[in-house]
Structures are given as C-alpha cells and as structure tokens.
Design a protein around this motif. Structure first.
Motif, PDB file in Angstrom:
ATOM      1  N   ARG A  36      -1.002   1.142 -10.574  1.00  0.00           N
ATOM      2  CA  ARG A  36      -1.915   0.073 -10.155  1.00  0.00           C
ATOM      3  C   ARG A  36      -1.089  -1.058  -9.541  1.00  0.00           C
ATOM      4  O   ARG A  36      -0.071  -1.456 -10.092  1.00  0.00           O
ATOM      5  CB  ARG A  36      -2.710  -0.426 -11.356  1.00  0.00           C
ATOM      6  CG  ARG A  36      -3.829  -1.412 -11.057  1.00  0.00           C
ATOM      7  CD  ARG A  36      -4.544  -1.775 -12.357  1.00  0.00           C
ATOM      8  NE  ARG A  36      -5.557  -2.792 -12.166  1.00  0.00           N
ATOM      9  CZ  ARG A  36      -6.140  -3.480 -13.144  1.00  0.00           C
ATOM     10  NH1 ARG A  36      -5.793  -3.231 -14.403  1.00  0.00           N
ATOM     11  NH2 ARG A  36      -7.057  -4.390 -12.885  1.00  0.00           N
ATOM     12  N   ILE A  37      -1.517  -1.547  -8.387  1.00  0.00           N
ATOM     13  CA  ILE A  37      -0.842  -2.670  -7.735  1.00  0.00           C
ATOM     14  C   ILE A  37      -1.854  -3.796  -7.539  1.00  0.00           C
ATOM     15  O   ILE A  37      -2.905  -3.589  -6.926  1.00  0.00           O
ATOM     16  CB  ILE A  37      -0.239  -2.270  -6.383  1.00  0.00           C
ATOM     17  CG1 ILE A  37       0.827  -1.188  -6.571  1.00  0.00           C
ATOM     18  CG2 ILE A  37       0.366  -3.485  -5.676  1.00  0.00           C
ATOM     19  CD1 ILE A  37       1.437  -0.684  -5.270  1.00  0.00           C
ATOM     20  N   ALA A  45       1.804   2.464  -3.560  1.00  0.00           N
ATOM     21  CA  ALA A  45       0.778   2.901  -4.507  1.00  0.00           C
ATOM     22  C   ALA A  45       1.031   4.341  -4.955  1.00  0.00           C
ATOM     23  O   ALA A  45       1.127   5.257  -4.134  1.00  0.00           O
ATOM     24  CB  ALA A  45      -0.607   2.777  -3.876  1.00  0.00           C
ATOM     25  N   SER A  57       0.827  -1.207   0.000  1.00  0.00           N
ATOM     26  CA  SER A  57       0.000   0.000   0.000  1.00  0.00           C
ATOM     27  C   SER A  57       0.865   1.262   0.000  1.00  0.00           C
ATOM     28  O   SER A  57       0.503   2.273  -0.605  1.00  0.00           O
ATOM     29  CB  SER A  57      -0.930  -0.008   1.223  1.00  0.00           C
ATOM     30  OG  SER A  57      -1.711   1.159   1.273  1.00  0.00           O
ATOM     31  N   GLY A 103      -5.292   0.974  -1.772  1.00  0.00           N
ATOM     32  CA  GLY A 103      -4.407   1.141  -2.913  1.00  0.00           C
ATOM     33  C   GLY A 103      -3.900  -0.142  -3.519  1.00  0.00           C
ATOM     34  O   GLY A 103      -3.157  -0.108  -4.499  1.00  0.00           O
ATOM     35  N   VAL A 104      -4.314  -1.278  -2.959  1.00  0.00           N
ATOM     36  CA  VAL A 104      -3.875  -2.576  -3.468  1.00  0.00           C
ATOM     37  C   VAL A 104      -5.095  -3.401  -3.866  1.00  0.00           C
ATOM     38  O   VAL A 104      -5.988  -3.630  -3.049  1.00  0.00           O
ATOM     39  CB  VAL A 104      -3.066  -3.352  -2.414  1.00  0.00           C
ATOM     40  CG1 VAL A 104      -2.618  -4.712  -2.970  1.00  0.00           C
ATOM     41  CG2 VAL A 104      -1.863  -2.547  -1.954  1.00  0.00           C
TER      42      VAL A 104
END
Length: 206
Positions: free
Chosen positions: A75-76, A59, A56, A92-93
């Motif tokens: 993008r993760i 990101a 995270s 964010g993941v």
C-alpha cells in the motif's frame, strides 16, 4: 515482481533473497518535493503529479530498507497539501488531500495503519481499499492486506517525533534513489527539509 534496491555504501543489500515483510509506505510529498532541486516551486501541482506517477511504479514492488530488510509495498499513501492538491492521480497510489496541514494528516494516517498492525499482524488476501472524501483516510475492507510495518518518508524532525511508536522512517534520499537514481546527488535530507520549511514561508524569487 520487480526488485528495486538502494545502494548507500553502508547499507548494501544481501545478495540472497530472504523472506520479505509487507509494508505500508506513507509519503510526505511536500517534503519529498522540496528535496528535488528541479524548480518545483514554479508548478507545485505538476511536480506532485510527477512524484505520484513515479510512486505508482513502486506499487507492489519489493525494496530494500536496511532496518527491516526486504519489504513488499502492499500500500502506498501520498499526502499532498496546498497547491499540490491539484495534482493528477496515479494508479496504485492512495492520495490524501490534507484539509489543513500535511503533517497532521500524515500522523493520522500513520496512527490508523499502526492500529491495524497492532490489531492483526497477519497478512490476508489483497483487496483494493475504498477511498473516502478528499482529506479523509481510506477505509480498509475485509481482505485488505494487513501490513507488518509502516514506513513514513519525511525529513521533517518535528513530524517524526509526532509519529506513533513502532513507525519506521526514512529520508527523501532513500526514496529518491528508488524513484530516480539521478536524484541521489540532491541536497541531504536535513538540508532539503530546511529548504522546504523556508519555501513554505517565503516563495523563492523569480
């Protein structure tokens, strides 16, 4: 935007800041987990939760990846399997819970990303993706940033051979150096992959 770099002797990043490329990072969490000699087998969900929280922090960051240069992680995607599917999500993941084996889900996600790159290599305005059911790929709405490259983190040689042409790959040591510098002395990528393969067949003795 925070700049993070790796520091292997043969891959020292340049001192200047050139233009960056957009990239999607796809992480084989099971393989990354197996590269860390921290007792992860005692609590796979907890170990996966730690990894997701660390991811995270990356990101939107710009990192150095020698084959390409500086890349911004737009993008993760983290693929988890088995007991690790109980891991807690992190902002964010994108989490993909593999319905069967993690390798097949990684190949499917990578193919989707590479198809997007082939169709339209021009980045557009960022917008959060919508997530499907567990194990299903996220759907990219209009305006989602189109990446210029896809980077898969795994030391699994068999998995690497299944990835579509044009996919970049890195071993767990590259990502560990970004997430936690203290992990740079962990076993080599090939050794960690072998260790994880054995652990999937037979849990370590207590």
């Amino acid at each position: 935007m925070q700049l993070r770099k790796t520091h292997p002797p043969s891959e020292n990043p340049p001192t200047s800041t050139p233009d960056t490329h957009s990239a999607v990072l796809v992480v084989d969490v099971a393989n990354l987990m197996g590269s860390r000699p921290n007792g992860w087998w005692r609590d796979r969900a907890g170990a996966a939760t730690t990894i997701l929280a660390q991811l995270s922090s990356l990101a939107g960051s710009t990192v150095f990846f020698a084959p390409v240069g500086f890349v911004t992680l737009v993008r993760i995607i983290a693929v988890i399997e088995g007991a690790a599917k109980a891991a807690k999500p992190s902002e964010g993941v994108e989490i993909i819970k593999a319905p069967q084996d993690g390798d097949s889900s990684i190949v499917e996600m990578t193919e989707n990303v590479m198809h997007t790159i082939t169709e339209d290599p021009t980045p557009t305005t960022a917008e959060k993706p919508t997530h499907g059911a567990p194990g299903e790929p996220a759907h990219e709405p209009p305006g989602h940033p189109v990446p210029l490259c896809c980077l898969v983190v795994t030391a699994d040689r068999g998995l690497r051979k299944r990835l579509p042409p044009g996919t970049f790959t890195a071993g767990p040591s590259w990502l560990n150096a970004l997430l936690d510098p203290y992990l740079t002395d962990a076993p080599s990528d090939d050794a960690s992959a072998s260790s994880l393969s054995q652990s999937r067949k037979r849990p370590p003795p207590r």
